[in-house]
Design an enzyme around this catalytic site. Sequence first.
Site, PDB file in Angstrom:
ATOM      1  N   ASP A  91    -100.443 -49.662 -15.755  1.00 33.00           N
ATOM      2  CA  ASP A  91    -101.400 -48.678 -15.270  1.00 33.00           C
ATOM      3  C   ASP A  91    -100.866 -47.255 -15.362  1.00 33.00           C
ATOM      4  O   ASP A  91     -99.671 -47.010 -15.174  1.00 33.00           O
ATOM      5  CB  ASP A  91    -101.743 -48.960 -13.809  1.00 33.00           C
ATOM      6  CG  ASP A  91    -102.291 -50.349 -13.614  1.00 33.00           C
ATOM      7  OD1 ASP A  91    -103.514 -50.479 -13.490  1.00 33.00           O
ATOM      8  OD2 ASP A  91    -101.491 -51.300 -13.600  1.00 33.00           O
ATOM      9  N   LYS A  92    -101.765 -46.322 -15.612  1.00 31.65           N
ATOM     10  CA  LYS A  92    -101.402 -44.909 -15.545  1.00 31.65           C
ATOM     11  C   LYS A  92    -101.296 -44.466 -14.092  1.00 31.65           C
ATOM     12  O   LYS A  92    -100.345 -43.797 -13.701  1.00 31.65           O
ATOM     13  CB  LYS A  92    -102.451 -44.055 -16.276  1.00 31.65           C
ATOM     14  CG  LYS A  92    -102.180 -42.556 -16.172  1.00 31.65           C
ATOM     15  CD  LYS A  92    -103.218 -41.738 -16.935  1.00 31.65           C
ATOM     16  CE  LYS A  92    -102.901 -40.243 -16.844  1.00 31.65           C
ATOM     17  NZ  LYS A  92    -103.873 -39.428 -17.607  1.00 31.65           N
TER      18      LYS A  92
END
Length: 387
Positions: A91-92
């Site tokens: 995930d960012k």
Amino acid sequence: MQDQISQSLELLATSSPLLFASSHAPINAHFNKCSADFVVRELPLYDFSGDGEHLILHIQKKDLTTPQALSIISSATGAKIRDMGFAGLKDKQGLTSQFISLPSAFENALKHLNSDKLSILNITKHNNKIRTGHLKGNSFFIRLKKVSPSDAVRLENAINFISQNGLPNYFGFQRFGKFGDNALKGLELLNALNNGQKSKLNPKMQNFLLSAFQSELFNRYLSFRLKINHFAREFSAQELAKIFNINKDDAKQIKAQKQFFKLIRGEVLGHYPSGALFLCESLDDEIIAFNEKRKSPQILLLGKKAFGSKDLAKELEDAVFAPFYIYESLLSGGRRHGVIYPSDISYKYDEQNAHFRLSFSLVKGAYATIFLREILRRDDILSYQEE
């Protein structure tokens, strides 16, 4: 053929809500994918040897995609991104850690790495480059806020339900794009390929859209199976037979099963968390293995190489997949766990701050947002995109 193509386009364009396994009312809670409230840790598939031609960097990143992290490492060391390896995208949003490999020749150049969004937790070595898929899974920490005492109790019950019955392994929201149209784009691409047209997309984007199409059908069929499970609780075997147009003996077998997710004669099963695929022929024996979390139903990813089902399972698959079989030869296909079993589950409620802290681990390819969606029983949780 043209009528069949029009039908498939119309079917896929029609919204199909995904059913929940649980039946409790939606739970109110606030979730923010920030580094304090969302933490992801990659679980490696194997121990690293400590020796070899490849450096193994255990990195921690914040507000960065995995490609962005690779770019920072490349700029600092001079290593080419294509020579790096990683097991999966993270995930960012939130605080995430994972393992990155790069040639040992760049070890001294790592001293030039200076980023407030990326740090190296540890460095070791290994004989081989890390390849996509070389992970056991991921562990997650999530903090939910604005949780009332009564909702905390309901959350505990929802988590215990999943712990006992497993989690429907839906593909997450991000697979389908910001506007939710990736699957339809994948179908349009298949129609073009089926008509002999060449794709103008790069291979990576083409595969992504085709995968989104397969994922949409996977989700729809898994939701259909949940519908059968719920109806089996509420209706008689005779009523089930009429509703789903199946014979009475099969309906009786489904109705007689005590566990929530019902196994189907002739469906494809797989050892859990990984292993060989096989057909469900001895239903009584397979129900025991399923309840012991040693096996899991394998839902179809449409394509020519997918392990085939038979009997009732094939009939039920046809109910969802039949309009799309004309594209089967254009896709590789496969199977994916329909039910997964989150592990290492722990939780704690902080009544003073109204926080509910939750930790758990999932097998590779599974989505934390699907876990949250199920325990909160809210679809709006899917708007929090993962990479």
